[in-house]
Enzyme design. Structure first.
Site, PDB file in Angstrom:
ATOM      1  N   TYR A  18       1.056  -1.318  -0.393  1.00 47.25           N
ATOM      2  CA  TYR A  18       0.225  -0.087   0.282  1.00 47.25           C
ATOM      3  C   TYR A  18       0.680   1.101   0.628  1.00 47.25           C
ATOM      4  O   TYR A  18       0.497   1.819  -0.866  1.00 47.25           O
ATOM      5  CB  TYR A  18      -0.723   0.241   0.982  1.00 47.25           C
ATOM      6  CG  TYR A  18      -1.867   1.001   1.095  1.00 47.25           C
ATOM      7  CD1 TYR A  18      -2.738   1.235   0.491  1.00 47.25           C
ATOM      8  CD2 TYR A  18      -1.586   2.331   1.791  1.00 47.25           C
ATOM      9  CE1 TYR A  18      -3.705   1.703   0.619  1.00 47.25           C
ATOM     10  CE2 TYR A  18      -2.242   3.366   1.914  1.00 47.25           C
ATOM     11  CZ  TYR A  18      -3.342   3.428   0.985  1.00 47.25           C
ATOM     12  OH  TYR A  18      -5.057   4.118   0.725  1.00 47.25           O
ATOM     13  N   HIS A  22       1.526   4.203  -2.981  1.00 43.70           N
ATOM     14  CA  HIS A  22       0.906   6.168  -2.857  1.00 43.70           C
ATOM     15  C   HIS A  22       2.549   6.563  -2.665  1.00 43.70           C
ATOM     16  O   HIS A  22       2.135   7.854  -3.439  1.00 43.70           O
ATOM     17  CB  HIS A  22       0.449   5.461  -1.657  1.00 43.70           C
ATOM     18  CG  HIS A  22      -1.134   5.301  -1.506  1.00 43.70           C
ATOM     19  ND1 HIS A  22      -1.485   3.888  -1.256  1.00 43.70           N
ATOM     20  CD2 HIS A  22      -2.085   6.534  -1.558  1.00 43.70           C
ATOM     21  CE1 HIS A  22      -3.223   3.812  -1.757  1.00 43.70           C
ATOM     22  NE2 HIS A  22      -2.994   5.152  -1.480  1.00 43.70           N
ATOM     23  N   TYR A  41      -4.249  15.762   1.583  1.00 45.03           N
ATOM     24  CA  TYR A  41      -4.906  14.581   1.852  1.00 45.03           C
ATOM     25  C   TYR A  41      -4.052  13.502   2.558  1.00 45.03           C
ATOM     26  O   TYR A  41      -2.692  12.825   2.144  1.00 45.03           O
ATOM     27  CB  TYR A  41      -4.879  14.293   0.674  1.00 45.03           C
ATOM     28  CG  TYR A  41      -5.648  12.930   0.804  1.00 45.03           C
ATOM     29  CD1 TYR A  41      -6.048  12.134   1.083  1.00 45.03           C
ATOM     30  CD2 TYR A  41      -5.939  12.555  -1.085  1.00 45.03           C
ATOM     31  CE1 TYR A  41      -6.248  10.494   1.117  1.00 45.03           C
ATOM     32  CE2 TYR A  41      -7.484  11.372  -1.106  1.00 45.03           C
ATOM     33  CZ  TYR A  41      -7.324  10.502   0.084  1.00 45.03           C
ATOM     34  OH  TYR A  41      -7.897   9.608  -0.113  1.00 45.03           O
ATOM     35  N   TRP A  76      -7.407   3.939 -10.525  1.00 41.85           N
ATOM     36  CA  TRP A  76      -6.901   3.657  -9.609  1.00 41.85           C
ATOM     37  C   TRP A  76      -7.623   2.619  -8.753  1.00 41.85           C
ATOM     38  O   TRP A  76      -6.398   1.519  -7.829  1.00 41.85           O
ATOM     39  CB  TRP A  76      -6.378   4.768  -8.678  1.00 41.85           C
ATOM     40  CG  TRP A  76      -6.045   5.248  -7.405  1.00 41.85           C
ATOM     41  CD1 TRP A  76      -6.713   5.023  -6.168  1.00 41.85           C
ATOM     42  CD2 TRP A  76      -4.082   5.087  -6.870  1.00 41.85           C
ATOM     43  NE1 TRP A  76      -5.536   4.731  -5.150  1.00 41.85           N
ATOM     44  CE2 TRP A  76      -4.179   4.908  -5.777  1.00 41.85           C
ATOM     45  CE3 TRP A  76      -3.538   4.795  -8.182  1.00 41.85           C
ATOM     46  CZ2 TRP A  76      -2.550   4.614  -5.032  1.00 41.85           C
ATOM     47  CZ3 TRP A  76      -2.507   5.089  -8.131  1.00 41.85           C
ATOM     48  CH2 TRP A  76      -1.912   4.912  -6.337  1.00 41.85           C
ATOM     49  N   TRP A  77      -8.459   2.784  -8.367  1.00 37.98           N
ATOM     50  CA  TRP A  77      -9.201   2.186  -7.546  1.00 37.98           C
ATOM     51  C   TRP A  77      -9.015   0.666  -8.192  1.00 37.98           C
ATOM     52  O   TRP A  77      -9.130  -0.668  -6.699  1.00 37.98           O
ATOM     53  CB  TRP A  77     -10.918   2.272  -7.615  1.00 37.98           C
ATOM     54  CG  TRP A  77     -11.272   4.081  -6.939  1.00 37.98           C
ATOM     55  CD1 TRP A  77     -10.581   4.524  -6.058  1.00 37.98           C
ATOM     56  CD2 TRP A  77     -12.197   4.461  -7.363  1.00 37.98           C
ATOM     57  NE1 TRP A  77     -11.530   5.409  -5.779  1.00 37.98           N
ATOM     58  CE2 TRP A  77     -12.649   5.154  -6.669  1.00 37.98           C
ATOM     59  CE3 TRP A  77     -13.417   4.444  -8.234  1.00 37.98           C
ATOM     60  CZ2 TRP A  77     -13.231   6.103  -6.259  1.00 37.98           C
ATOM     61  CZ3 TRP A  77     -14.454   4.549  -7.563  1.00 37.98           C
ATOM     62  CH2 TRP A  77     -14.677   5.785  -6.762  1.00 37.98           C
TER      63      TRP A  77
END
Length: 104
Positions: A18, A22, A41, A76-77
């Site tokens: 993860y 990112h 963010y 992206w999802w």
């Protein structure tokens, strides 16, 4: 400026993956988020239960609610679906969090 927070869930054993994904966020996705009025963010990981806590600062005229309509967001999802709990459209399962304290 408005600040929102929400919770998502990481699948077990994908903590490093993860972060790796990112760390290499696609420039076109980063630009889309900024254009939607997301000025900051942050995503935090609770390593005990694999909850991901996201915090966003949104501009007054933010269009973040329209992000699910964007192809790059859907892409992206799809890219992240194998390591997170997702809805049928591969969007992350998420729950908005209620603000109970703020200090400036």
């Amino acid at each position: 400026m408005k600040t929102v927070a929400f919770k998502m869930k990481l699948k077990p054993s994908f903590e490093a993956e993860y972060k790796k994904r990112h760390d290499k966020i696609w420039p076109e996705l980063s630009l889309l988020l900024k254009e939607a009025g997301i000025s900051e963010y942050h995503i935090f990981l609770d390593e005990e239960n694999l909850d991901l806590i996201a915090v966003q600062n949104l501009s007054e005229n933010s269009t973040e609610a329209k992000l699910p309509e964007q192809q790059i967001m859907k892409k992206w999802w799809d890219y992240m679906a194998d390591i997170m709990e997702t809805n049928p459209d591969n969007s992350p399962k998420s729950k908005m969090l209620k603000s109970v304290f703020y200090m400036k």
